[in-house]
Design a protein around this motif. Sequence first.
Motif, PDB file in Angstrom:
ATOM      1  N   ALA A 255       0.830  -1.211   0.000  1.00  0.00           N
ATOM      2  CA  ALA A 255       0.000   0.000   0.000  1.00  0.00           C
ATOM      3  C   ALA A 255       0.864   1.260   0.000  1.00  0.00           C
ATOM      4  CB  ALA A 255      -0.922  -0.006   1.214  1.00  0.00           C
ATOM      5  N   ILE A 256       1.950   1.250   0.774  1.00  0.00           N
ATOM      6  CA  ILE A 256       2.848   2.412   0.821  1.00  0.00           C
ATOM      7  C   ILE A 256       3.486   2.636  -0.542  1.00  0.00           C
ATOM      8  CG2 ILE A 256       5.022   3.261   1.783  1.00  0.00           C
ATOM      9  CD1 ILE A 256       4.256   1.972   4.430  1.00  0.00           C
ATOM     10  N   HIS A 257       3.964   1.557  -1.157  1.00  0.00           N
ATOM     11  CA  HIS A 257       4.613   1.686  -2.454  1.00  0.00           C
ATOM     12  C   HIS A 257       3.631   2.134  -3.528  1.00  0.00           C
ATOM     13  CE1 HIS A 257       7.873  -1.342  -0.991  1.00  0.00           C
ATOM     14  NE2 HIS A 257       8.176  -0.095  -0.686  1.00  0.00           N
ATOM     15  N   LEU A 258       2.416   1.595  -3.497  1.00  0.00           N
ATOM     16  CA  LEU A 258       1.406   2.015  -4.470  1.00  0.00           C
ATOM     17  C   LEU A 258       1.036   3.480  -4.276  1.00  0.00           C
ATOM     18  CD1 LEU A 258      -0.927  -1.124  -4.575  1.00  0.00           C
ATOM     19  CD2 LEU A 258       0.611  -0.318  -6.373  1.00  0.00           C
ATOM     20  N   SER A 259       1.032   3.929  -3.032  1.00  0.00           N
ATOM     21  CA  SER A 259       0.760   5.350  -2.766  1.00  0.00           C
ATOM     22  C   SER A 259       1.844   6.219  -3.397  1.00  0.00           C
ATOM     23  CB  SER A 259       0.693   5.606  -1.260  1.00  0.00           C
ATOM     24  OG  SER A 259      -0.345   4.869  -0.673  1.00  0.00           O
ATOM     25  N   GLY A 260       3.100   5.788  -3.248  1.00  0.00           N
ATOM     26  CA  GLY A 260       4.198   6.524  -3.866  1.00  0.00           C
ATOM     27  C   GLY A 260       4.090   6.542  -5.375  1.00  0.00           C
ATOM     28  N   ALA A 261       3.713   5.388  -5.964  1.00  0.00           N
ATOM     29  CA  ALA A 261       3.567   5.326  -7.420  1.00  0.00           C
ATOM     30  C   ALA A 261       2.437   6.235  -7.890  1.00  0.00           C
ATOM     31  CB  ALA A 261       3.315   3.885  -7.848  1.00  0.00           C
ATOM     32  N   ALA A 262       1.332   6.242  -7.145  1.00  0.00           N
ATOM     33  CA  ALA A 262       0.204   7.106  -7.518  1.00  0.00           C
ATOM     34  C   ALA A 262       0.595   8.582  -7.428  1.00  0.00           C
ATOM     35  CB  ALA A 262      -0.986   6.809  -6.617  1.00  0.00           C
ATOM     36  N   LEU A 263       1.290   8.946  -6.370  1.00  0.00           N
ATOM     37  CA  LEU A 263       1.722  10.342  -6.210  1.00  0.00           C
ATOM     38  C   LEU A 263       2.673  10.737  -7.341  1.00  0.00           C
ATOM     39  CD1 LEU A 263       1.912  12.986  -4.662  1.00  0.00           C
ATOM     40  CD2 LEU A 263       3.633  11.922  -3.169  1.00  0.00           C
ATOM     41  N   LEU A 264       3.604   9.857  -7.673  1.00  0.00           N
ATOM     42  CA  LEU A 264       4.520  10.155  -8.767  1.00  0.00           C
ATOM     43  C   LEU A 264       3.768  10.289 -10.085  1.00  0.00           C
ATOM     44  CD1 LEU A 264       7.409  10.504  -9.840  1.00  0.00           C
ATOM     45  CD2 LEU A 264       7.545   8.013 -10.064  1.00  0.00           C
ATOM     46  N   GLY A 265       2.772   9.427 -10.299  1.00  0.00           N
ATOM     47  CA  GLY A 265       1.978   9.516 -11.519  1.00  0.00           C
ATOM     48  C   GLY A 265       1.266  10.851 -11.647  1.00  0.00           C
ATOM     49  N   VAL A 266       0.696  11.333 -10.546  1.00  0.00           N
ATOM     50  CA  VAL A 266       0.018  12.641 -10.550  1.00  0.00           C
ATOM     51  C   VAL A 266       1.011  13.751 -10.883  1.00  0.00           C
ATOM     52  CG1 VAL A 266      -1.152  14.344  -9.090  1.00  0.00           C
ATOM     53  CG2 VAL A 266      -1.817  11.933  -8.979  1.00  0.00           C
ATOM     54  N   LEU A 267       2.185  13.696 -10.282  1.00  0.00           N
ATOM     55  CA  LEU A 267       3.192  14.732 -10.520  1.00  0.00           C
ATOM     56  C   LEU A 267       3.689  14.704 -11.968  1.00  0.00           C
ATOM     57  CD1 LEU A 267       5.159  14.253  -7.191  1.00  0.00           C
ATOM     58  CD2 LEU A 267       3.861  16.290  -7.840  1.00  0.00           C
ATOM     59  N   ILE A 268       3.846  13.504 -12.531  1.00  0.00           N
ATOM     60  CA  ILE A 268       4.261  13.407 -13.933  1.00  0.00           C
ATOM     61  C   ILE A 268       3.176  13.968 -14.844  1.00  0.00           C
ATOM     62  CG2 ILE A 268       4.750  11.782 -15.812  1.00  0.00           C
ATOM     63  CD1 ILE A 268       6.179  10.020 -13.780  1.00  0.00           C
ATOM     64  N   ALA A 269       1.901  13.660 -14.502  1.00  0.00           N
ATOM     65  CA  ALA A 269       0.794  14.176 -15.308  1.00  0.00           C
ATOM     66  C   ALA A 269       0.758  15.707 -15.274  1.00  0.00           C
ATOM     67  CB  ALA A 269      -0.524  13.603 -14.799  1.00  0.00           C
ATOM     68  N   LEU A 270       0.946  16.285 -14.093  1.00  0.00           N
ATOM     69  CA  LEU A 270       0.998  17.747 -13.986  1.00  0.00           C
ATOM     70  C   LEU A 270       2.166  18.308 -14.788  1.00  0.00           C
ATOM     71  CD1 LEU A 270       0.254  18.223 -10.162  1.00  0.00           C
ATOM     72  CD2 LEU A 270      -1.276  18.755 -12.080  1.00  0.00           C
ATOM     73  N   SER A 271       3.297  17.603 -14.728  1.00  0.00           N
ATOM     74  CA  SER A 271       4.476  18.051 -15.452  1.00  0.00           C
ATOM     75  C   SER A 271       4.249  17.991 -16.960  1.00  0.00           C
ATOM     76  CB  SER A 271       5.677  17.190 -15.044  1.00  0.00           C
ATOM     77  OG  SER A 271       6.855  17.634 -15.638  1.00  0.00           O
ATOM     78  N   TRP A 272       3.628  16.907 -17.431  1.00  0.00           N
ATOM     79  CA  TRP A 272       3.305  16.773 -18.847  1.00  0.00           C
ATOM     80  C   TRP A 272       2.346  17.875 -19.295  1.00  0.00           C
ATOM     81  CZ3 TRP A 272       5.055  14.701 -23.042  1.00  0.00           C
ATOM     82  CH2 TRP A 272       5.857  13.560 -22.987  1.00  0.00           C
ATOM     83  N   ARG A 273       1.357  18.149 -18.465  1.00  0.00           N
ATOM     84  CA  ARG A 273       0.360  19.177 -18.819  1.00  0.00           C
ATOM     85  C   ARG A 273       1.025  20.536 -18.969  1.00  0.00           C
ATOM     86  NH1 ARG A 273      -5.012  20.636 -15.170  1.00  0.00           N
ATOM     87  NH2 ARG A 273      -5.928  22.141 -16.661  1.00  0.00           N
ATOM     88  N   ARG A 274       1.926  20.864 -18.052  1.00  0.00           N
ATOM     89  CA  ARG A 274       2.635  22.143 -18.133  1.00  0.00           C
ATOM     90  C   ARG A 274       3.501  22.185 -19.387  1.00  0.00           C
ATOM     91  NH1 ARG A 274       5.535  21.605 -13.946  1.00  0.00           N
ATOM     92  NH2 ARG A 274       3.875  22.221 -12.523  1.00  0.00           N
ATOM     93  N   LYS A 275       4.134  21.045 -19.710  1.00  0.00           N
ATOM     94  CA  LYS A 275       4.978  20.983 -20.900  1.00  0.00           C
ATOM     95  C   LYS A 275       4.146  21.168 -22.171  1.00  0.00           C
ATOM     96  CE  LYS A 275       8.322  17.933 -23.180  1.00  0.00           C
ATOM     97  NZ  LYS A 275       9.012  16.608 -23.095  1.00  0.00           N
ATOM     98  N   ALA A 276       2.934  20.570 -22.199  1.00  0.00           N
ATOM     99  CA  ALA A 276       2.072  20.692 -23.377  1.00  0.00           C
ATOM    100  C   ALA A 276       1.599  22.125 -23.589  1.00  0.00           C
ATOM    101  CB  ALA A 276       0.874  19.758 -23.228  1.00  0.00           C
ATOM    102  N   ARG A 277       1.397  22.844 -22.489  1.00  0.00           N
ATOM    103  CA  ARG A 277       0.960  24.235 -22.588  1.00  0.00           C
ATOM    104  C   ARG A 277       2.088  25.162 -23.019  1.00  0.00           C
ATOM    105  NH1 ARG A 277      -2.724  25.115 -17.121  1.00  0.00           N
ATOM    106  NH2 ARG A 277      -4.532  23.874 -17.805  1.00  0.00           N
ATOM    107  N   GLY A 278       3.308  24.640 -22.919  1.00  0.00           N
ATOM    108  CA  GLY A 278       4.452  25.464 -23.318  1.00  0.00           C
ATOM    109  C   GLY A 278       4.914  26.389 -22.246  1.00  0.00           C
TER     110      GLY A 278
END
Length: 718
Positions: A695-718
Motif C-alpha cells: 500500500a505504501i509503495h502504491l501510494s508513492g507510485a500514484a503520487l509520482l503519476g500525478v506529478l508526472i501528469a501535472l508536469s506533462w500538462r505544463r509541458k504541453a501548454r508550453g
Amino acid sequence: MGPTSPEQTPGDGANAGYDTDVGEVSTVARPLRGPLRLAVFWIGVVTAGVHIYLNTFGTMAELRFAALHFGLFGLLCALLYPLYPARTRKGQAAVLGVDVALGLLCLGTVAYLFLYEDAFYDRGMAFDTADWIAAGLALLLAMEFARRSSGWLIPILVALSLSYAIWWGPWVDGVFHFSGLSAEVMMMRTYFTGDGLFGPIARISYSYVAMFIIFGAFLVRSGAGDFIIDLARCAAGRLLGGPGLVAVFGSGLMGSISGSAVANTMSTGVITIPLMKRAGYPPRFAAGVEAAASTGGQIMPPIMGAGAFIMANYTLVPYVDIVALSVLPAIIYFLSVGAFVRVEAIRQGLTAQAPEDGKSFKQVMKEGWHFLLPIAVLIALLVQGFTPTYAAGISMAAVVVASWLSKNRMGPRAILEALAEGARIAATMAILLVAVGVVVAVIATTGVGNTFSLMINDWAGGQLWVLLVLVAIASLVLGMGLPVTAAYAVLAPLSAPALNDLMMADHIVQAIAAGDVPQQMAMTVGMLLPDLSGTLGQPMPLAEAERVWAQVSALPGDFTSGFADQLVDPVTVSMTLLAAHLIIFWLSQDSNVTPPVCLTAFAAGAIAGTRPMPTGFMAWKVAKGLYIVPVLFAYTPLVTGSWAEQIEVFAFACLGVYAFAGTFQGCLESRLHWWERIATGGAALLLLWPHGTLAIHLSGAALLGVLIALSWRRKARG
C-alpha cells in the motif's frame, strides 16, 4: 610477421589501453622503449600463457601456482614501475638495473619454495637461515611492488598486521588484546603455507582475476569496444538525452569487461563526453555521468570485476548465482543514472537527435553480431556448471574464432598482443591481492575480524541503518588509498559478520511476529525466560517481537544461533550473508565518485575540461544509486526473497530512482515548482521506503503519476 620489434607491441606505457581497477590509484609507470618494451611484451605473453594453460588444462599444487603467479607478475611489476622516477638517463639506467635484479630476485624466492618446500617439512618446519632470507625477501618484495603500483597504504597495512600479530598485540588492552605468535610461526604461515602471501586471496587472483582480465584484453583487441559503443548509439542515440544514455549503456557494458572504472572512463569517455557536450549538456554534467556510468561497470554482470570472485570465496555462494542475483540491482543503478540524464535533458531544453553516424540497429548487428558469441559462450559454460576459469579460457578461443567473421581478424600477432596486454593489465592487481592476502590472514588468525564486527555492532547500537553508515564511511576511507577490489577484500572480513547478524535478526523478528516459533523451542525459552512463557508461537505486533528477540538474543550464543537456525531456512541464511557482502561490495565503489579522492571523476573531468573537485561532486550526485541499492539489499527481499518479491522491489525501485533524480534536478517532464519538488521527494521515499508495504509503495507510485501528469500538462501548454 610476429611482434619482433618494439614498434609492434601495443601501448606506450604500463597503463596503456585497459587497466584493471588498480587504475584508481595514481602510479608512475616507466616508459617502455626498445629492448625493455620487447622484454615486457614477451614476459607478458609467457605469463598469460602459463596462467591460461594451468587454469584450463594443466595442474599444479595451489601453493606453487600462487607462488609462480607472484613471481611472474612481480617481475612484470619490477619492469613496469620504477623504484623511483630518476630524471637523468644515467639515473634511469641505474634504476632499471636495480629493478631487473629485484624482479629476478622475486622469481628466486619462488624457485626456493619449489626446491626446498619438502625439505622444510622434513626437518619439522624449523626455520634455517635460508628460509628466513627467502621468506623475508618474498614479503618485502610483495610490499615494495604493491607500493610502486598502488601507493603506501597496502605496505603499511601489511606491516601493521604482522607487527600486531608478533609484537604489539600482547601490549594492547581490551578487546584487541592478542597473546601473540612468534616471528618464525608468522613467517612460516606467510610463505610456506596457503594462509598468507599464497593463500585464498592469491588463489582467487591467479585463477578468476587473471583469467577474466586476460579475457577482457582479448575482447578489446578484437574490436568489441567499438561494437559496444555503436550498439549503445543505436539503442539509445535517438532517445531524448541520447548521447548521455549512450554513455550509460556503453560504459556499463565496457566496464563489465574491463573491470576498471578509470580505464572505462578513459576509453569510452573520449567518445561519450564530447557527444554529450555537443548535444548541449553542461561539461561538468557530462563528465559526472561518464564517471558514474563507468563506476557501475564493476557491478554489472556477467563479469562484475574481480570483487565478485572474492565474494564467491567468502560466502561460498556460486559465482553464477551471484551474477544472476546482481542483474536487477545493476539495472536499478543504471536506470538511476539514466534518469538523471533524461531529466537533465528536459531541464536544459534538449531534443532527441539521430546518432551522428546514422547506423541502424540492423547495420550495427550485421557488422558486429559475432562479438556477442564469446559472451554467449561464457554464459553458457557458466550455466552448464563449468568452472569460471575454464569458461574464461574457452571464451578466449571463442573471441579469436569470432574475430575471423569480421574485418579485424585475430592472427598470431594479435593473439600475442592480447596475451601481453592482459598480463600487463593484471600485473598490479595480482601483486596487490598477494599482499592483501597477508592482511586477511592476520585478521583471521588473530580474531580481529570478529572483534571488529562486535565493536561496530556495539557502536551501531543494534541499528542496521547506523551500521550501514559506518560501513559506508569505512569503505570510503579505505577506497581513498586502495582500489575498490582491495578495499572490499579488506573490509568484508571485518564488517560482513556484523551486517549479517543484524540482517538475520530482522528475519528472526519477522518469524517471531508471524508466530513461526516451534513449540519445543517456545517451551525451552519459556523455562529460561519465564516472562515469555506462552508468548512465543503466537502472532504478535512487530514491536513486541523485537522486544522478545532482544531478550532471547541475550541468552548464550550457542542457544541464540540454534534459535536462528530453526526460524530461518538455510537458503535465506545463505542469501542474507550474500546480501551483507553485496552491501560492502557496492559501497566500496563509492570512492570512485566521492570527493576528496575520486580518480574516476577526475579522469572524466580531464576529458571534459572541467575542474576536478566540482566534477567529483557532480559524479557523486549522479551515482546516488550506489547508496540506494545497498539500502534495498539490507531492508528488502531484493536478494533474499522469491523471484516475485524481487521483481516487486525492482519495479518500485525503478520508479523511486526516477523520482529521486527528479527531486535532485527539480524537473520531471518539465521544471517543478518548489512544492512539486518536495512532493516528488516524498514519492521517492514512499517508493524506496524500507519494509514498505504494498500500500505504501502504491501510494508513492500514484503520487509520482500525478506529478508526472501535472508536469506533462505544463509541458504541453508550453
